[in-house]
Design a protein around this motif. Structure first.
Motif, short mmCIF file in Angstrom:
data_model
loop_
_atom_site.label_atom_id
_atom_site.label_comp_id
_atom_site.label_asym_id
_atom_site.label_seq_id
_atom_site.Cartn_x
_atom_site.Cartn_y
_atom_site.Cartn_z
N VAL A 82 0.86 -1.19 0.00
CA VAL A 82 0.00 0.00 0.00
C VAL A 82 0.89 1.24 0.00
N PRO A 83 0.75 2.12 -0.99
CA PRO A 83 1.64 3.29 -1.08
C PRO A 83 1.61 4.15 0.18
N THR A 84 2.75 4.75 0.48
CA THR A 84 2.89 5.57 1.68
C THR A 84 1.86 6.69 1.74
N ALA A 85 1.49 7.25 0.59
CA ALA A 85 0.51 8.34 0.59
C ALA A 85 -0.81 7.94 1.23
N GLN A 86 -1.14 6.63 1.19
CA GLN A 86 -2.39 6.16 1.79
C GLN A 86 -2.24 5.79 3.27
N VAL A 87 -1.01 5.62 3.72
CA VAL A 87 -0.76 5.10 5.07
C VAL A 87 -0.18 6.17 5.99
N GLY A 88 0.45 7.18 5.43
CA GLY A 88 1.11 8.18 6.25
C GLY A 88 2.37 7.63 6.86
N ASP A 89 2.55 7.90 8.16
CA ASP A 89 3.78 7.47 8.81
C ASP A 89 3.69 6.06 9.41
N GLY A 90 2.57 5.37 9.15
CA GLY A 90 2.42 4.00 9.63
C GLY A 90 1.91 3.88 11.05
N SER A 91 1.60 4.98 11.71
CA SER A 91 1.12 4.93 13.09
C SER A 91 -0.41 4.80 13.11
N GLY A 92 -0.94 4.40 14.26
CA GLY A 92 -2.39 4.36 14.45
C GLY A 92 -3.10 3.19 13.80
N LEU A 93 -2.37 2.16 13.39
CA LEU A 93 -2.98 1.01 12.73
C LEU A 93 -3.14 -0.14 13.71
N GLY A 94 -4.32 -0.72 13.78
CA GLY A 94 -4.51 -1.91 14.59
C GLY A 94 -3.70 -3.06 14.03
N ILE A 95 -3.08 -3.84 14.89
CA ILE A 95 -2.21 -4.96 14.48
C ILE A 95 -2.53 -6.15 15.37
N TRP A 96 -2.72 -7.34 14.77
CA TRP A 96 -3.24 -8.47 15.54
C TRP A 96 -2.79 -9.80 14.95
N SER A 97 -2.90 -10.85 15.76
CA SER A 97 -2.66 -12.21 15.27
C SER A 97 -3.54 -13.18 16.03
N ARG A 98 -3.81 -14.34 15.39
CA ARG A 98 -4.55 -15.44 16.00
C ARG A 98 -3.87 -16.75 15.61
N VAL A 99 -3.95 -17.73 16.48
CA VAL A 99 -3.50 -19.08 16.17
C VAL A 99 -4.67 -20.02 16.43
N ASN A 100 -5.04 -20.77 15.40
CA ASN A 100 -6.20 -21.68 15.48
C ASN A 100 -7.45 -20.95 15.97
N GLY A 101 -7.60 -19.71 15.50
CA GLY A 101 -8.77 -18.92 15.84
C GLY A 101 -8.73 -18.24 17.19
N GLU A 102 -7.69 -18.48 17.98
CA GLU A 102 -7.59 -17.90 19.32
C GLU A 102 -6.71 -16.66 19.30
#
Length: 288
Positions: free
Chosen positions: A194-214
């Motif tokens: 995703v081009p930087t112009a759409q993301v800005g400095d990359g801050s404020g983004l939710g970030i997550w992971s799951r393993v086997n749905g948990e």
């Protein structure tokens, strides 16, 4: 005509990916402009040229139905990683938050598609997941004067899983983390650039992971100790960053190393994502 922000992708079997630009509804083939989404394409301001060409109707439409999603950039010349860059993750790793960037490397051939299989090395019982915001360099960066200059050197952002084998990283490392980071398939990347112009400095983004749905990790990129611009600025003081280089910026708390969750085993399914950048879903199996 494109109706949504344009994002970039590579589709097809490994080694034969087709570069495309998409507005989320229609995908256009970039091969009239470039053979691949690589450093030369990025350095020539190819992302902007591709958007203009798509808007002008100059690119053929491609039907992406059923096509494998590859990493959104061609094999990078370097995969540079920042360690312990979320305070809570540093603490769960048994360390205090660092006062300067912790840097290690992964072999570039660790980069695979966002839904490709992750292979547990023979005998490993400590293979771990790490969702990370990844930045892709678009302009050569050396001795930048300030973090304010850095964003202009970033082509865009994507999602990385910095898969780690903790025994090799920590017990068998002799201080060299890369030993536990460079097994095959250990850097699923994408789905989008995703081009930087759409993301800005990359801050404020939710970030997550799951393993086997948990649920495993849940944070925001605003919690980075060193933001992306600061990382690029600091890296440029002791290395030259080239177009196409990949920078993994660190992972939040909630990994297997914490002792709160089991490590990965064959058959596990790892899902992870970042707001606005897409999601990955990889299945784990034993390496032959």
């Amino acid at each position: 005509m494109p109706t949504h922000p344009m994002r970039f992708q590579r589709l097809g079997e490994p080694g034969f990916e087709i570069p495309v630009v998409s507005d989320g509804e229609t995908s256009w083939d970039l091969r009239p402009l470039t053979a691949d989404i690589d450093g030369a394409f990025l350095a020539a301001d190819g992302l902007a040229a591709a958007e203009r060409a798509a808007l002008a109707g100059e690119l053929p439409v491609i039907d992406s139905t059923g096509m494998r999603i590859g990493a959104p950039i061609a094999r990078p010349s370097a995969v540079i990683c920042i360690g312990m860059n979320y305070a809570a993750h540093a603490r769960e790793s048994g360390s205090e938050p660092p006062t300067d960037i912790v840097v290690f490397y992964k072999h570039p051939n660790t980069v695979v598609g966002p839904n490709d299989t992750v292979l547990v090395p023979p005998g490993s019982v400590t293979t771990d997941w790490e969702v990370e915001l990844a930045a892709v360099i678009g302009r050569r960066a050396r001795y930048l004067a300030s973090p304010a200059e850095a964003l202009a050197h970033i082509a865009g952002f994507t999602v990385a899983n910095d898969v780690s084998e903790r025994e090799y990283q920590l017990q068998r490392s002799l201080g060299q983390w890369s030993k536990g980071k460079s097994f095959e398939t250990f850097n699923p990347l994408g789905p989008w650039l995703v081009p930087t112009a759409q993301v800005g400095d990359g801050s404020g983004l939710g970030i997550w992971s799951r393993v086997n749905g948990e649920p495993r990790q849940s944070s925001t990129t605003s919690d980075l100790i060193f933001g992306v611009a600061e990382i690029v600025y600091r890296l440029s003081q002791f290395m030259v960053l080239e177009p196409g280089d990949l920078i993994n910026t660190g992972t939040p708390e909630g990994v297997g190393l914490s002792g709160r969750f089991p490590y990965l085993a064959p058959g596990d399914v790892v899902e992870l994502g970042i707001d606005g950048l897409g999601e990955q879903r990889t299945t784990v199996r034993a390496a032959d």
